[in-house]
Design a protein around this motif. Structure first.
Motif, short mmCIF file in Angstrom:
data_model
loop_
_atom_site.label_atom_id
_atom_site.label_comp_id
_atom_site.label_asym_id
_atom_site.label_seq_id
_atom_site.Cartn_x
_atom_site.Cartn_y
_atom_site.Cartn_z
N GLU A 23 0.82 -1.20 0.00
CA GLU A 23 0.00 0.00 0.00
C GLU A 23 0.86 1.26 0.00
OE1 GLU A 23 -2.90 0.44 -0.70
OE2 GLU A 23 -2.94 2.59 -0.29
N LYS A 24 1.92 1.23 0.81
CA LYS A 24 2.84 2.37 0.87
C LYS A 24 3.48 2.59 -0.49
CE LYS A 24 4.13 5.25 4.15
NZ LYS A 24 3.86 6.29 3.18
N LEU A 25 3.86 1.49 -1.11
CA LEU A 25 4.49 1.59 -2.43
C LEU A 25 3.55 2.22 -3.44
CD1 LEU A 25 6.95 0.92 -4.12
CD2 LEU A 25 6.03 -1.37 -4.49
N ARG A 26 2.29 1.80 -3.40
CA ARG A 26 1.31 2.39 -4.32
C ARG A 26 1.19 3.88 -4.10
NH1 ARG A 26 -1.75 -2.06 -2.75
NH2 ARG A 26 -1.71 -3.77 -4.28
N GLN A 27 1.24 4.28 -2.83
CA GLN A 27 1.15 5.72 -2.55
C GLN A 27 2.35 6.48 -3.09
OE1 GLN A 27 0.56 6.15 1.67
NE2 GLN A 27 -1.37 5.02 1.67
N PHE A 28 3.52 5.88 -2.95
CA PHE A 28 4.72 6.54 -3.51
C PHE A 28 4.61 6.68 -5.01
CE2 PHE A 28 7.16 5.40 0.45
CZ PHE A 28 7.51 6.70 0.75
N GLU B 36 10.03 28.26 -14.47
CA GLU B 36 11.24 27.48 -14.20
C GLU B 36 11.45 27.25 -12.71
OE1 GLU B 36 14.64 28.86 -16.31
OE2 GLU B 36 13.90 27.96 -18.16
N THR B 37 11.11 28.24 -11.92
CA THR B 37 11.21 28.07 -10.47
C THR B 37 10.30 26.93 -10.00
OG1 THR B 37 11.71 30.40 -10.14
CG2 THR B 37 10.87 29.19 -8.24
N GLU B 38 9.07 26.95 -10.51
CA GLU B 38 8.13 25.90 -10.12
C GLU B 38 8.62 24.53 -10.58
OE1 GLU B 38 4.27 28.90 -10.49
OE2 GLU B 38 4.45 27.15 -11.79
N LYS B 39 9.19 24.51 -11.76
CA LYS B 39 9.70 23.23 -12.27
C LYS B 39 10.83 22.72 -11.38
CE LYS B 39 11.21 22.98 -16.67
NZ LYS B 39 12.27 22.05 -17.14
N THR B 40 11.69 23.62 -10.98
CA THR B 40 12.80 23.24 -10.09
C THR B 40 12.26 22.73 -8.76
OG1 THR B 40 14.22 24.88 -11.11
CG2 THR B 40 14.88 24.07 -8.96
N GLU B 41 11.23 23.41 -8.25
CA GLU B 41 10.65 22.97 -6.98
C GLU B 41 10.06 21.57 -7.10
OE1 GLU B 41 7.94 26.09 -6.19
OE2 GLU B 41 9.45 27.43 -5.32
N LEU B 42 9.41 21.30 -8.21
CA LEU B 42 8.85 19.96 -8.40
C LEU B 42 9.97 18.93 -8.45
CD1 LEU B 42 5.95 20.57 -10.94
CD2 LEU B 42 5.79 19.79 -8.59
N ALA B 43 11.06 19.28 -9.11
CA ALA B 43 12.18 18.34 -9.17
C ALA B 43 12.71 18.05 -7.76
CB ALA B 43 13.29 18.93 -10.05
N GLU B 44 12.75 19.09 -6.94
CA GLU B 44 13.22 18.89 -5.56
C GLU B 44 12.23 18.02 -4.77
OE1 GLU B 44 13.62 22.91 -4.37
OE2 GLU B 44 15.58 23.17 -5.31
N GLN B 45 10.96 18.26 -4.99
CA GLN B 45 9.96 17.44 -4.30
C GLN B 45 10.07 15.98 -4.72
OE1 GLN B 45 5.97 19.11 -4.57
NE2 GLN B 45 6.80 21.17 -4.35
N LEU B 46 10.34 15.76 -5.99
CA LEU B 46 10.54 14.39 -6.45
C LEU B 46 11.72 13.75 -5.73
CD1 LEU B 46 9.81 14.61 -10.28
CD2 LEU B 46 8.88 12.93 -8.68
N LYS B 47 12.81 14.50 -5.64
CA LYS B 47 13.96 13.97 -4.91
C LYS B 47 13.59 13.61 -3.48
CE LYS B 47 18.12 15.17 -4.59
NZ LYS B 47 19.39 15.93 -4.37
N VAL B 49 10.65 12.77 -2.31
CA VAL B 49 9.80 11.57 -2.27
C VAL B 49 10.66 10.32 -2.40
CG1 VAL B 49 7.98 10.30 -3.43
CG2 VAL B 49 7.76 12.76 -3.13
N TYR B 50 11.58 10.34 -3.34
CA TYR B 50 12.46 9.19 -3.49
C TYR B 50 13.29 8.98 -2.21
CZ TYR B 50 11.49 8.29 -8.42
OH TYR B 50 10.89 7.94 -9.59
N GLY B 51 13.73 10.08 -1.63
CA GLY B 51 14.50 9.98 -0.40
C GLY B 51 13.68 9.37 0.73
N GLU B 52 12.43 9.80 0.81
CA GLU B 52 11.54 9.26 1.85
C GLU B 52 11.31 7.76 1.64
OE1 GLU B 52 7.89 11.43 2.08
OE2 GLU B 52 6.88 9.85 3.22
N ALA B 53 11.08 7.39 0.38
CA ALA B 53 10.89 5.97 0.07
C ALA B 53 12.13 5.18 0.47
CB ALA B 53 10.59 5.80 -1.41
N LYS B 54 13.29 5.74 0.13
CA LYS B 54 14.54 5.05 0.45
C LYS B 54 14.69 4.88 1.96
CE LYS B 54 19.49 5.15 -0.32
NZ LYS B 54 20.47 5.50 -1.36
N LYS B 61 15.95 2.27 -6.98
CA LYS B 61 16.23 1.86 -8.36
C LYS B 61 15.05 1.08 -8.92
CE LYS B 61 19.88 -0.38 -11.09
NZ LYS B 61 21.19 -1.05 -11.00
N ALA B 62 14.53 0.18 -8.10
CA ALA B 62 13.35 -0.59 -8.52
C ALA B 62 12.15 0.33 -8.67
CB ALA B 62 13.06 -1.69 -7.50
#
Lengths: 94, 94, 94, 94
Positions: A23-28, B36-47, B49-54, B61-62
DNA sequence: CCGAAACGGTCATAAC
DNA sequence: GTTATGACCGTTTCGG
């Protein structure tokens, strides 16, 4: 070289994920896809703005140069800040 | 920020720019930089999210592979949809 | 979607290459690998230089910052040159 | 981490840099920039080689794949060699 | 070891 | 259409 649980194959061994994890994965995945959608939309809006400027007779090459120059100025200031921090740290001020 | 004689203004022959044009140009620069600022902010938010998942133990990677595959699937489905429409139109169904 | 000659599969259909083409290809591969070897060697030499500086008590972080700053200054000068050219072109001087 | 008065740290407190240290630092900067220049030149030459291959009708994507595969093969062989040496040593053959 | 930052490669886009 | 430029992604490397 790779076994069944290899991370490059996210399909492998799904049974290793608990329901909660799944479920967490789906949210991510959902959050990431939302953010990427928004990013794509911004890219499209940027293209539109450049197109509009061009249609009004502005030289997009020059316009892009202005944007680039202003961004680089910002980068230069950030770099100077980093150098200052480094220097302060070196002299024991931090 | 820029006046007509400002050498940093690469737009053609500054004296040829009317006040209205200069104002329009400033607006374009502002709009572009905002986007461009908003785009950069989204890129940071993506980072993030990936960091939180990690940090929760997910293999980023998966996770990235999943996102990639789903995007490709979406593209494939869109392509199939286009082909279907094309064929339907060809046989007079649309 | 992909046929046997698909460019993404360089192994496919080798018989499609004439002897002359194959020889030329071998030469390209050789030239590329030579250049990449040299590039790798330079990277190793760079690592050695940083290591030597570090062993003599220099702060490599600061040293890297100096290198980066000087490179960025060079970039800034090149960028200013480009802006000047763009401006001159805009006012019809070129 | 760094003591401002530490004479063995040539970076800290610039006024603490002896003439000899400053000269050494300049030499390091010069060596690094020379190596980086050469590395950049090699990168440009590589681009040229790929461009030449492309102009002769070769598929650069396939060519890059060949280079990549050969590099991987070399790595694999080196790895196998290391394993062999390790085993030979383990059984007292070396 | 981990997290951040430099690097190289790849791809899409734009200028010519 | 083709080259040149810039963005993005993954990898590696460096410092903590």
């Amino acid at each position: 070289m790779y076994d069944a649980d290899d991370a490059t194959n996210p399909v492998a061994a799904p049974q290793a994920l608990t329901s909660a994890s799944k479920e967490k994965l789906r949210q991510f995945v959902a959050r990431i896809e939302t953010l990427e959608t928004e990013k794509t939309e911004l890219a499209e809006q940027l293209k539109e703005v450049y197109g509009e400027a061009k249609s009004l007779g502005f030289d997009t090459k020059a316009l892009r140069a202005v944007i680039r120059l202003r961004k680089q100025d910002a980068n230069d200031r950030a770099e100077a800040e980093m150098m200052l921090d480094l220097y302060l740290e070196a002299v024991g001020e931090i």
